[in-house]
Structures are given as structure tokens and as C-alpha cells.
Enzyme design. Structure first.
Site, short mmCIF file in Angstrom:
data_model
loop_
_atom_site.label_atom_id
_atom_site.label_comp_id
_atom_site.label_asym_id
_atom_site.label_seq_id
_atom_site.Cartn_x
_atom_site.Cartn_y
_atom_site.Cartn_z
N ASN A 92 0.82 -1.21 0.00
CA ASN A 92 0.00 0.00 0.00
C ASN A 92 0.86 1.26 0.00
OD1 ASN A 92 -2.06 -1.82 0.13
ND2 ASN A 92 -2.47 -1.51 2.32
N HIS A 109 6.17 -0.62 -2.52
CA HIS A 109 5.71 0.03 -3.75
C HIS A 109 5.67 1.56 -3.62
CE1 HIS A 109 3.60 -3.92 -5.13
NE2 HIS A 109 4.89 -3.94 -5.32
N CYS A 136 11.54 21.18 -6.97
CA CYS A 136 12.05 20.19 -6.01
C CYS A 136 12.59 20.94 -4.80
CB CYS A 136 13.18 19.37 -6.64
SG CYS A 136 14.18 18.46 -5.46
N GLY A 175 -5.17 -9.07 3.12
CA GLY A 175 -5.83 -8.13 2.23
C GLY A 175 -5.16 -7.93 0.89
N SER A 177 -4.72 -9.73 -3.23
CA SER A 177 -5.27 -10.69 -4.20
C SER A 177 -4.22 -11.64 -4.73
CB SER A 177 -5.86 -9.91 -5.39
OG SER A 177 -4.83 -9.10 -5.97
N LEU A 202 -10.52 -11.28 2.63
CA LEU A 202 -11.99 -11.32 2.53
C LEU A 202 -12.43 -12.60 1.83
CD1 LEU A 202 -14.51 -9.54 3.12
CD2 LEU A 202 -14.29 -8.64 0.77
N GLU A 203 -11.65 -13.05 0.86
CA GLU A 203 -11.95 -14.23 0.04
C GLU A 203 -10.63 -14.91 -0.32
OE1 GLU A 203 -12.01 -10.98 -3.51
OE2 GLU A 203 -13.81 -12.21 -3.20
N ALA A 219 -10.99 -7.61 7.14
CA ALA A 219 -9.73 -7.44 7.88
C ALA A 219 -9.97 -6.95 9.30
CB ALA A 219 -8.81 -6.47 7.13
C1 BV8 Z 1 8.74 -5.74 -11.59
C2 BV8 Z 1 1.77 1.01 -6.78
C3 BV8 Z 1 10.71 -6.13 -12.69
C4 BV8 Z 1 1.04 1.78 -7.80
C5 BV8 Z 1 1.69 -1.28 -7.59
C6 BV8 Z 1 5.85 -12.62 -12.93
C7 BV8 Z 1 4.75 -13.15 -13.54
C8 BV8 Z 1 3.85 -12.27 -14.21
C9 BV8 Z 1 4.05 -10.88 -14.24
C10 BV8 Z 1 5.16 -10.37 -13.63
C11 BV8 Z 1 6.06 -11.23 -13.00
N1 BV8 Z 1 7.04 -10.46 -12.50
C12 BV8 Z 1 6.79 -9.15 -12.80
C13 BV8 Z 1 5.66 -9.07 -13.49
C14 BV8 Z 1 5.06 -7.84 -13.99
C15 BV8 Z 1 4.24 -7.10 -12.93
C16 BV8 Z 1 3.07 -7.95 -12.49
O1 BV8 Z 1 3.11 -8.63 -11.49
N2 BV8 Z 1 2.00 -7.85 -13.29
C17 BV8 Z 1 0.75 -8.56 -12.92
C18 BV8 Z 1 -0.42 -7.66 -13.25
C19 BV8 Z 1 0.66 -9.88 -13.59
N3 BV8 Z 1 5.05 -6.72 -11.77
C20 BV8 Z 1 5.77 -5.57 -11.86
O2 BV8 Z 1 5.78 -4.84 -12.83
C21 BV8 Z 1 6.61 -5.21 -10.64
N4 BV8 Z 1 7.91 -4.84 -11.05
O3 BV8 Z 1 8.47 -6.90 -11.70
O4 BV8 Z 1 9.91 -5.20 -11.97
C22 BV8 Z 1 12.03 -5.58 -12.69
C23 BV8 Z 1 13.01 -6.49 -12.43
C24 BV8 Z 1 14.32 -6.05 -12.47
C25 BV8 Z 1 14.56 -4.70 -12.74
C26 BV8 Z 1 13.53 -3.81 -13.00
C27 BV8 Z 1 12.22 -4.25 -12.96
C28 BV8 Z 1 6.09 -3.96 -9.92
C29 BV8 Z 1 4.73 -4.11 -9.45
C30 BV8 Z 1 4.32 -2.90 -8.59
C31 BV8 Z 1 3.33 -2.03 -9.30
N5 BV8 Z 1 2.75 -1.05 -8.38
N6 BV8 Z 1 1.23 -0.34 -6.74
C32 BV8 Z 1 -0.22 2.42 -7.27
O5 BV8 Z 1 -0.62 2.13 -6.12
O6 BV8 Z 1 -0.78 3.20 -8.03
S1 BV8 Z 1 0.92 -2.84 -7.65
C33 BV8 Z 1 -0.63 -2.68 -6.83
O7 BV8 Z 1 -1.42 -3.77 -7.26
C34 BV8 Z 1 -0.57 -2.83 -5.34
O8 BV8 Z 1 0.49 -2.16 -4.74
C35 BV8 Z 1 -0.46 -4.34 -5.17
O9 BV8 Z 1 0.85 -4.74 -5.24
C36 BV8 Z 1 -1.14 -4.87 -6.39
C37 BV8 Z 1 -2.32 -5.70 -6.10
O10 BV8 Z 1 -3.18 -5.10 -5.34
P1 BV8 Z 1 -3.75 -5.64 -3.92
O11 BV8 Z 1 -3.12 -4.79 -2.91
O12 BV8 Z 1 -3.67 -7.10 -3.74
O13 BV8 Z 1 -5.25 -5.18 -4.19
P2 BV8 Z 1 -6.36 -5.95 -5.06
O14 BV8 Z 1 -7.44 -4.96 -5.29
O15 BV8 Z 1 -5.79 -6.67 -6.19
O16 BV8 Z 1 -6.88 -7.07 -4.02
C38 BV8 Z 1 -7.45 -6.66 -2.80
C39 BV8 Z 1 -7.64 -7.94 -1.99
O17 BV8 Z 1 -8.17 -7.57 -0.72
C40 BV8 Z 1 -8.64 -8.91 -2.63
O18 BV8 Z 1 -8.14 -10.22 -2.53
C41 BV8 Z 1 -9.91 -8.75 -1.78
O19 BV8 Z 1 -10.59 -9.96 -1.60
C42 BV8 Z 1 -9.31 -8.32 -0.43
N7 BV8 Z 1 -10.21 -7.45 0.35
C43 BV8 Z 1 -11.04 -6.47 -0.11
N8 BV8 Z 1 -11.68 -5.89 0.94
C44 BV8 Z 1 -11.21 -6.51 2.08
C45 BV8 Z 1 -10.25 -7.48 1.69
N9 BV8 Z 1 -9.62 -8.27 2.58
C46 BV8 Z 1 -9.93 -8.10 3.91
N10 BV8 Z 1 -10.82 -7.16 4.34
C47 BV8 Z 1 -11.49 -6.37 3.48
N11 BV8 Z 1 -12.37 -5.48 3.93
#
Ligand code: BV8
Length: 235
Positions: A92, A109, A136, A175, A177, A202-203, A219
Site C-alpha cells: 500500500n 511500492h 524540487c 488483504g 489478491s 476477505l476471500e 480485515a
Molecule cells: C517488476 C503502486 C521487474 C502503484 C503497484 C511474474 C509473472 C507475471 C508478471 C510479472 C512477473 N514479474 C513481474 C511481473 C510484472 C508485474 C506484475 O506482477 N504484473 C501482474 C499484473 C501480472 N510486476 C511488476 O511490474 C513489478 N515490477 O516486476 O519489476 C524488474 C526487475 C528487475 C529490474 C527492473 C524491474 C512492480 C509491481 C508494482 C506495481 N505497483 N502499486 C499504485 O498504487 O498506483 S501494484 C498494486 O497492485 C498494489 O500495490 C499491489 O501490489 C497490487 C495488487 O493489489 P492488492 O493490494 O492485492 O489489491 P487488489 O485490489 O488486487 O486485491 C485486494 C484484496 O483484498 C482482494 O483479494 C480482496 O478480496 C481483499 N479485500 C477487499 N476488501 C477486504 C479485503 N480483505 C480483507 N478485508 C477487506 N475489507
């Protein structure tokens, strides 16, 4: 829990959902309103910096109107009272863990309340907007960008995170996915390194099968119950 001394906790948007901060993938979530590739990549910033700066200005303003919830408070209590090692690795970019009182927090992040100068590389605390291209605080150049890790960029302090995972007796994921790497791979790293693993969400997450135990619910409920299980009721 008797033989657990070193805990690593990974948190995601779900821990801040009940504070009114949008998650990414939920119905009407951030990624429904905006295409990731339009607002959270270096290429997007190159192509249309105004769109990206407005997106983060909107979110930076919004989080300052939100308050930590019971899950943040429970984790802050654990941080204060747990005698062993503890590290909260958060995906976060809000500051609700710290505002709840947690100290052992690592933002892998980045943070909304920090900006990064692309001219002098300085990072500065920031609560205002960037759309007007302010100077800056260090070098005076109008070269500030959000201090956020975008897709395709390397997350922060990966060495510190892996060092903590290497030592961990318990890895807890809260919290999230499990959709984004490298964070989504930590549970497998932790298992391979011998840690017990627990999911509080949550799920079921995309990686739920990798956890020894999973507890599903909001949570504010499941995290508070888990912390009370470890520390006993608050005195
Ligand atoms: C990198 C900041 C390489 C921005 C974010 C391997 C396989 C496939 C793809 C990749 C791989 N390795 C890298 C990749 C590419 C990519 C990636 O993973 N793509 C995905 C889409 C497939 N990764 C990257 O690009 C990363 N960098 O790999 O660099 C590199 C290597 C060497 C040198 C240079 C570079 C960087 C990724 C970071 C991007 N920035 N955030 C912003 O905030 O604007 S990611 C962002 O989404 C979040 O920070 C978090 O990480 C991510 C997922 O979000 P979640 O937090 O999980 O939220 P989401 O909505 O998805 O889920 C919420 C969950 O909460 C749900 O499960 C829900 O059920 C639950 N919930 C909801 N309400 C509740 C709850 N639980 C409890 N209580 C509740 N009330």
C-alpha cells in the site's frame, strides 16, 4: 505460536478497504476507473504526465481524509507488544499503518506522501499536488514525480524483504489478491525457507493454495481476532 519468534506480514489494499480507500481489482475499483497502463507505468508518465500526475494528486489528497481502521490498529499493537522480530511489508502507498502507530513498516511500492526528483534523485515528504510542476525542495528543478513503484519498475528494498523472509518463522498475508509479483511470490519463498504461512483475506486469493491456513472475512475482524489470539485481550 510458542516457537514463533520472527514474523513477516505482507499487506495489500484489502487492509485499507474499510477505511474507504479503493482497492484495485474490486467492482468499481481503481483499475476499473483507470487502465493500469494509462496511469501506473513509466511509459504512461512519458506519454501523458498530466493524466498520471492528476491520478496521484487525487489519491494523495483522498488518503489524507481517511483514518486507520481496527486492522491497522491491531497490527500497530502487535508491532508495539511483539518482543520477537516483526516486519510489516506493505504494497500500500497510503500511510495508515504508520498513523495507527506501527513502526516496523516497509513500503515496497512507495508512498503517496513522498515525491522523487528525477533531476537530483532526492526524495521529499509531500502532501500537496504535482500537476502545477512545483520545484524540487532540494534542487529547485520542476522535475518531481510520485515516489511510487510503477509496473515494470523494481520494488523498493527487496534485499531487506528477502533477508526477513529468510529468517521468518511465520509469514502472514493480509488483504491482497496475490495478483502482482514479486509480492505474490513471497508465500512460496517463505514456505521454501521453512516458515509457516497464514492468509487473512476477505476471500481466497490467487495464491490461497500455498498457505498452511487461511481465514476469510473482513480485515477489521480477522486481523483483530488473530492479534488477540497471539497477545491476549488488550490490557
Ligand atoms: C517488476 C503502486 C521487474 C502503484 C503497484 C511474474 C509473472 C507475471 C508478471 C510479472 C512477473 N514479474 C513481474 C511481473 C510484472 C508485474 C506484475 O506482477 N504484473 C501482474 C499484473 C501480472 N510486476 C511488476 O511490474 C513489478 N515490477 O516486476 O519489476 C524488474 C526487475 C528487475 C529490474 C527492473 C524491474 C512492480 C509491481 C508494482 C506495481 N505497483 N502499486 C499504485 O498504487 O498506483 S501494484 C498494486 O497492485 C498494489 O500495490 C499491489 O501490489 C497490487 C495488487 O493489489 P492488492 O493490494 O492485492 O489489491 P487488489 O485490489 O488486487 O486485491 C485486494 C484484496 O483484498 C482482494 O483479494 C480482496 O478480496 C481483499 N479485500 C477487499 N476488501 C477486504 C479485503 N480483505 C480483507 N478485508 C477487506 N475489507
Amino acid at each position: 505460536m510458542s516457537d514463533i519468534r520472527k514474523i513477516v506480514i505482507l499487506t495489500g489494499a484489502g487492509v485499507s478497504a474499510e477505511s474507504g480507500i479503493d482497492t484495485f481489482r474490486a467492482e468499481g475499483g481503481l483499475w476499473e476507473q483507470h487502465r493500469v497502463e494509462d496511469v501506473a507505468t513509466p511509459e504512461a508518465f512519458e506519454r501523458d504526465p498530466d493524466l498520471v500526475l492528476r491520478f496521484y494528486d487525487m489519491r494523495r489528497e483522498a488518503i489524507q481524509t481517511k483514518a486507520p481502521n481496527a486492522a491497522h490498529l491491531a497490527l500497530a499493537r502487535l508491532d508495539a507488544e511483539w518482543a520477537g522480530d516483526l516486519l510489516i511489508v506493505t504494497q500500500n502507498v497510503d500511510d495508515l499503518h504508520e498513523r495507527a502507530g506501527a513502526r516496523r513498516v516497509l513500503h515496497m511500492h512507495g508512498e503517496h506522501l513522498s515525491v522523487w526528483c528525477t533531476a537530483c534523485d532526492a526524495r521529499s515528504r509531500w502532501t500537496e499536488t504535482l500537476i502545477e510542476r512545483p520545484p524540487c525542495p532540494e534542487c529547485g528543478k520542476p522535475a518531481l514525480r510520485p515516489d511510487i513503484v510503477w509496473f515494470g519498475e523494481m520494488p523498493y528494498r527487496m534485499d531487506d524483504i528477502f533477508a526477513a523472509l529468510e529468517d521468518a518463522d511465520l509469514f502472514v498475508s493480509i488483504g491482497t489478491s496475490g495478483a502482482v509479483y514479486p509480492a505474490a511470490g513471497f508465500v512460496r519463498n517463505a514456505r521454501e525457507l521453512g516458515a509457516a504461512t497464514l492468509e487473512l483475506n476477505l476471500e481466497p486469493s490467487q495464491g490461497t493454495g500455498w498457505f498452511d491456513e487461511a481465514r476469510h472475512g473482513p480485515a477489521t475482524q480477522v486481523v483483530s481476532d488473530w492479534v488477540e489470539e497471539i497477545l491476549g485481550p488488550p490490557r
